[in-house]
Design a protein around this motif. Structure first.
Motif, PDB file in Angstrom:
ATOM      1  N   ALA A   1       1.403  -0.543   0.333  1.00 28.09           N
ATOM      2  CA  ALA A   1       0.985   0.574   1.132  1.00 28.09           C
ATOM      3  C   ALA A   1       0.184   1.412   0.065  1.00 28.09           C
ATOM      4  O   ALA A   1      -0.700   2.172   0.348  1.00 28.09           O
ATOM      5  CB  ALA A   1       2.183   1.381   1.252  1.00 28.09           C
ATOM      6  N   LEU A   2       0.494   1.574  -1.283  1.00 26.75           N
ATOM      7  CA  LEU A   2      -0.262   2.288  -2.414  1.00 26.75           C
ATOM      8  C   LEU A   2      -1.654   1.715  -2.445  1.00 26.75           C
ATOM      9  O   LEU A   2      -2.799   2.616  -2.585  1.00 26.75           O
ATOM     10  CB  LEU A   2       0.317   1.939  -3.865  1.00 26.75           C
ATOM     11  CG  LEU A   2       1.739   2.795  -3.981  1.00 26.75           C
ATOM     12  CD1 LEU A   2       2.267   2.396  -5.353  1.00 26.75           C
ATOM     13  CD2 LEU A   2       1.344   4.461  -3.832  1.00 26.75           C
ATOM     14  N   VAL A   3      -1.934   0.211  -2.218  1.00 26.16           N
ATOM     15  CA  VAL A   3      -3.104  -0.230  -2.335  1.00 26.16           C
ATOM     16  C   VAL A   3      -3.947   0.148  -1.159  1.00 26.16           C
ATOM     17  O   VAL A   3      -5.175   0.285  -0.937  1.00 26.16           O
ATOM     18  CB  VAL A   3      -2.884  -1.752  -2.469  1.00 26.16           C
ATOM     19  CG1 VAL A   3      -4.111  -2.414  -2.309  1.00 26.16           C
ATOM     20  CG2 VAL A   3      -2.418  -2.215  -4.054  1.00 26.16           C
TER      21      VAL A   3
ATOM     22  N   ASP B   1       4.026  -8.371  -9.000  1.00 26.30           N
ATOM     23  CA  ASP B   1       4.082  -7.808 -10.543  1.00 26.30           C
ATOM     24  C   ASP B   1       4.176  -6.466 -10.518  1.00 26.30           C
ATOM     25  O   ASP B   1       5.011  -5.962 -11.284  1.00 26.30           O
ATOM     26  CB  ASP B   1       3.012  -8.582 -11.497  1.00 26.30           C
ATOM     27  CG  ASP B   1       2.928 -10.079 -11.466  1.00 26.30           C
ATOM     28  OD1 ASP B   1       4.243 -10.774 -11.430  1.00 26.30           O
ATOM     29  OD2 ASP B   1       1.924 -10.601 -11.673  1.00 26.30           O
ATOM     30  N   VAL B   2       3.290  -5.761  -9.807  1.00 21.15           N
ATOM     31  CA  VAL B   2       2.939  -4.281  -9.930  1.00 21.15           C
ATOM     32  C   VAL B   2       4.417  -3.790  -9.482  1.00 21.15           C
ATOM     33  O   VAL B   2       4.876  -2.622 -10.007  1.00 21.15           O
ATOM     34  CB  VAL B   2       2.014  -3.895  -9.045  1.00 21.15           C
ATOM     35  CG1 VAL B   2       1.878  -2.479  -8.819  1.00 21.15           C
ATOM     36  CG2 VAL B   2       0.572  -4.349  -9.709  1.00 21.15           C
TER      37      VAL B   2
ATOM     38  N   LEU C   1       6.934  -1.252 -11.404  1.00 23.18           N
ATOM     39  CA  LEU C   1       7.208   0.185 -10.855  1.00 23.18           C
ATOM     40  C   LEU C   1       8.454   0.407 -10.110  1.00 23.18           C
ATOM     41  O   LEU C   1       8.842   1.383  -9.914  1.00 23.18           O
ATOM     42  CB  LEU C   1       6.003   0.579  -9.930  1.00 23.18           C
ATOM     43  CG  LEU C   1       4.624   0.847 -10.259  1.00 23.18           C
ATOM     44  CD1 LEU C   1       3.773   1.301  -9.212  1.00 23.18           C
ATOM     45  CD2 LEU C   1       4.574   1.811 -11.293  1.00 23.18           C
ATOM     46  N   ASN C   2       9.393  -0.985  -9.998  1.00 26.25           N
ATOM     47  CA  ASN C   2      10.519  -1.050  -9.604  1.00 26.25           C
ATOM     48  C   ASN C   2      10.330  -0.334  -8.005  1.00 26.25           C
ATOM     49  O   ASN C   2      11.335   0.392  -7.588  1.00 26.25           O
ATOM     50  CB  ASN C   2      11.616  -0.205 -10.366  1.00 26.25           C
ATOM     51  CG  ASN C   2      12.881  -0.445  -9.898  1.00 26.25           C
ATOM     52  OD1 ASN C   2      13.214  -1.605  -9.515  1.00 26.25           O
ATOM     53  ND2 ASN C   2      14.075   0.381 -10.263  1.00 26.25           N
ATOM     54  N   ILE C   3       9.609  -0.900  -7.319  1.00 26.08           N
ATOM     55  CA  ILE C   3       9.596  -0.823  -5.971  1.00 26.08           C
ATOM     56  C   ILE C   3       9.387  -1.911  -5.068  1.00 26.08           C
ATOM     57  O   ILE C   3       8.992  -2.815  -5.605  1.00 26.08           O
ATOM     58  CB  ILE C   3       8.178   0.338  -5.535  1.00 26.08           C
ATOM     59  CG1 ILE C   3       6.929  -0.318  -5.871  1.00 26.08           C
ATOM     60  CG2 ILE C   3       8.447   1.757  -6.312  1.00 26.08           C
ATOM     61  CD1 ILE C   3       5.681   0.494  -5.639  1.00 26.08           C
ATOM     62  N   SER C   4       9.322  -1.840  -3.710  1.00 26.08           N
ATOM     63  CA  SER C   4       9.368  -2.868  -3.062  1.00 26.08           C
ATOM     64  C   SER C   4       7.877  -3.364  -2.722  1.00 26.08           C
ATOM     65  O   SER C   4       6.955  -2.572  -2.903  1.00 26.08           O
ATOM     66  CB  SER C   4       9.891  -2.621  -1.644  1.00 26.08           C
ATOM     67  OG  SER C   4       9.110  -1.813  -0.649  1.00 26.08           O
ATOM     68  N   ALA C   5       7.582  -4.668  -2.352  1.00 25.53           N
ATOM     69  CA  ALA C   5       6.491  -5.305  -1.890  1.00 25.53           C
ATOM     70  C   ALA C   5       5.563  -4.361  -0.929  1.00 25.53           C
ATOM     71  O   ALA C   5       4.406  -4.028  -0.926  1.00 25.53           O
ATOM     72  CB  ALA C   5       6.577  -6.627  -1.623  1.00 25.53           C
ATOM     73  N   SER C   6       6.407  -3.851   0.045  1.00 23.31           N
ATOM     74  CA  SER C   6       5.905  -3.150   1.133  1.00 23.31           C
ATOM     75  C   SER C   6       5.198  -1.830   0.525  1.00 23.31           C
ATOM     76  O   SER C   6       4.146  -1.359   0.954  1.00 23.31           O
ATOM     77  CB  SER C   6       6.641  -3.070   2.178  1.00 23.31           C
ATOM     78  OG  SER C   6       7.610  -2.250   1.989  1.00 23.31           O
TER      79      SER C   6
ATOM     80  N   PRO D   1      -6.004   1.518  -6.901  1.00 20.78           N
ATOM     81  CA  PRO D   1      -7.147   0.578  -6.793  1.00 20.78           C
ATOM     82  C   PRO D   1      -6.749  -1.069  -6.874  1.00 20.78           C
ATOM     83  O   PRO D   1      -6.056  -1.285  -7.831  1.00 20.78           O
ATOM     84  CB  PRO D   1      -8.200   0.828  -7.694  1.00 20.78           C
ATOM     85  CG  PRO D   1      -7.864   2.651  -8.004  1.00 20.78           C
ATOM     86  CD  PRO D   1      -6.131   2.570  -7.954  1.00 20.78           C
ATOM     87  N   ALA D   2      -7.210  -1.920  -6.018  1.00 24.99           N
ATOM     88  CA  ALA D   2      -6.945  -3.316  -6.277  1.00 24.99           C
ATOM     89  C   ALA D   2      -8.306  -3.698  -5.855  1.00 24.99           C
ATOM     90  O   ALA D   2      -9.091  -3.561  -4.963  1.00 24.99           O
ATOM     91  CB  ALA D   2      -5.746  -3.616  -5.584  1.00 24.99           C
TER      92      ALA D   2
END
Length: 75
Positions: free
Chosen positions: A25-27, A11-12, A16-21, A33-34
């Motif tokens: 990586a952000l998390v 969903d995130v 943000l229109n970015i890939s799952a990977s 934060p997650a």
């Protein structure tokens, strides 16, 4: 219908229109934060936390542009 409190990483990524990977990586870096929930450790991001992250990204971008000296309009 009430807004969901928690979002999956998929969903995130969609927001943000970015890939799952890239989302993962952000998390993993701590930039977004997650929490991990359930027996399989599924990642969830609180909607409020995502909105705060987006607001910080806007501020960071504005500050970078303010200090940047552009040579002219973008091509």
């Amino acid at each position: 219908m009430a807004e969901r409190r928690f979002l999956t990483l998929a969903d995130v990524g969609e927001v943000l229109n970015i890939s799952a990977s890239q989302t993962y990586a952000l998390v993993r870096s701590g930039e977004l934060p997650a929490i991990q929930v359930g027996g399989r450790g599924q990642w969830r991001v609180e909607t409020r936390v995502l909105e705060d992250y987006i607001a910080r990204a806007y501020e960071k971008t504005a500050a970078a542009l303010k200090h940047d000296t552009p040579a002219g309009p973008p091509a």
